[in-house]
Design a protein around this motif. Structure first.
Motif, mmCIF file in Angstrom:
data_model
loop_
_atom_site.group_PDB
_atom_site.id
_atom_site.type_symbol
_atom_site.label_atom_id
_atom_site.label_comp_id
_atom_site.label_asym_id
_atom_site.label_seq_id
_atom_site.Cartn_x
_atom_site.Cartn_y
_atom_site.Cartn_z
ATOM 1 N N VAL A 1 0.838 -1.200 0.000
ATOM 2 C CA VAL A 1 0.000 0.000 0.000
ATOM 3 C C VAL A 1 0.872 1.249 0.000
ATOM 4 O O VAL A 1 0.625 2.199 -0.729
ATOM 5 N N ARG A 2 1.945 1.226 0.800
ATOM 6 C CA ARG A 2 2.792 2.407 0.955
ATOM 7 C C ARG A 2 4.191 1.970 1.352
ATOM 8 O O ARG A 2 4.360 1.025 2.129
ATOM 9 N N ASP B 1 3.701 -0.557 4.398
ATOM 10 C CA ASP B 1 2.313 -0.879 4.721
ATOM 11 C C ASP B 1 1.819 -1.838 3.653
ATOM 12 O O ASP B 1 2.049 -1.604 2.462
ATOM 13 N N PHE B 2 1.158 -2.903 4.066
ATOM 14 C CA PHE B 2 0.626 -3.866 3.103
ATOM 15 C C PHE B 2 -0.776 -4.290 3.526
ATOM 16 O O PHE B 2 -1.132 -4.256 4.692
ATOM 17 N N ARG B 3 -1.550 -4.670 2.531
ATOM 18 C CA ARG B 3 -2.951 -5.057 2.729
ATOM 19 C C ARG B 3 -3.074 -6.544 2.458
ATOM 20 O O ARG B 3 -2.531 -7.064 1.479
ATOM 21 N N GLN C 1 -1.068 -3.852 13.043
ATOM 22 C CA GLN C 1 -2.250 -3.487 12.274
ATOM 23 C C GLN C 1 -2.457 -1.984 12.372
ATOM 24 O O GLN C 1 -2.459 -1.409 13.449
ATOM 25 N N THR D 1 -4.991 -3.879 6.923
ATOM 26 C CA THR D 1 -3.737 -3.228 6.526
ATOM 27 C C THR D 1 -2.755 -3.305 7.687
ATOM 28 O O THR D 1 -3.097 -2.990 8.823
ATOM 29 N N TRP D 2 -1.532 -3.700 7.356
ATOM 30 C CA TRP D 2 -0.500 -3.937 8.362
ATOM 31 C C TRP D 2 0.740 -3.125 8.028
ATOM 32 O O TRP D 2 0.991 -2.795 6.881
ATOM 33 N N ARG D 3 1.544 -2.845 9.045
ATOM 34 C CA ARG D 3 2.773 -2.064 8.875
ATOM 35 C C ARG D 3 3.940 -2.822 9.487
ATOM 36 O O ARG D 3 3.846 -3.378 10.579
#
Length: 154
Positions: free
Chosen positions: A19-20, A31-33, A59, A64-66
């Protein structure tokens, strides 16, 4: 004009989508989903040339997790180049490569390109860090030592 239309649906294949990406002079945060996967408490493994770093994922939003990792832990020990691949891991024993695959872009390496950065993490030699996507869509972080100028001062 007449015709037939057939719509087939299926449950999505599980995926871990970037995601980012935040690259700073001291660390990397991604960051991933999670799509179609039961998360529980996932962790992320960074793997390169026999080295493995394990970091917990936090989370930040629903699904979405970081994950963050200090760059000094990703530094090459010699003149080699390390290609760090990221995998989301789950208690069930299942794992998913983190990347970008859910898109309709013809050239993802160019469109989703991320600039390389020269960094000097504490306690390590200066290095070049280049987050990027492989042709298969996997997220990869390449770390290499900064080339020396070769000039000598007297």
């Amino acid at each position: 004009m007449t015709g037939n239309l057939r719509i087939a649906t299926a449950t999505p294949r599980s995926a871990a989508e970037v995601v980012r990406v935040d690259l700073s002079h001291t660390g990397l945060t991604v960051d991933f989903r999670l799509i179609g996967a039961e998360a529980g408490d996932p962790w992320v493994e960074f793997a390169a040339s026999g080295r493995t770093l394990t970091r917990p994922a936090e989370q930040c939003f629903e699904a979405t997790w970081r994950v963050s990792v200090p760059l000094e832990e990703m530094s090459p020990t010699r003149r080699d180049v390390l290609h760090w691949d990221m995998t989301a891991c789950f208690v069930s024993g299942r794992s998913l490569r983190i990347g970008r695959r859910l898109h309709d872009v013809r050239n993802p390496q160019r469109v989703f390109g991320i600039s390389a950065m020269a960094v000097a993490p504490p306690g390590t030699a200066p290095m070049i860090v280049h987050p990027r996507y492989t042709p298969a869509g996997n997220f990869r972080v390449t770390c290499s030592r900064m080339p020396e100028s070769g000039r000598r001062t007297t």
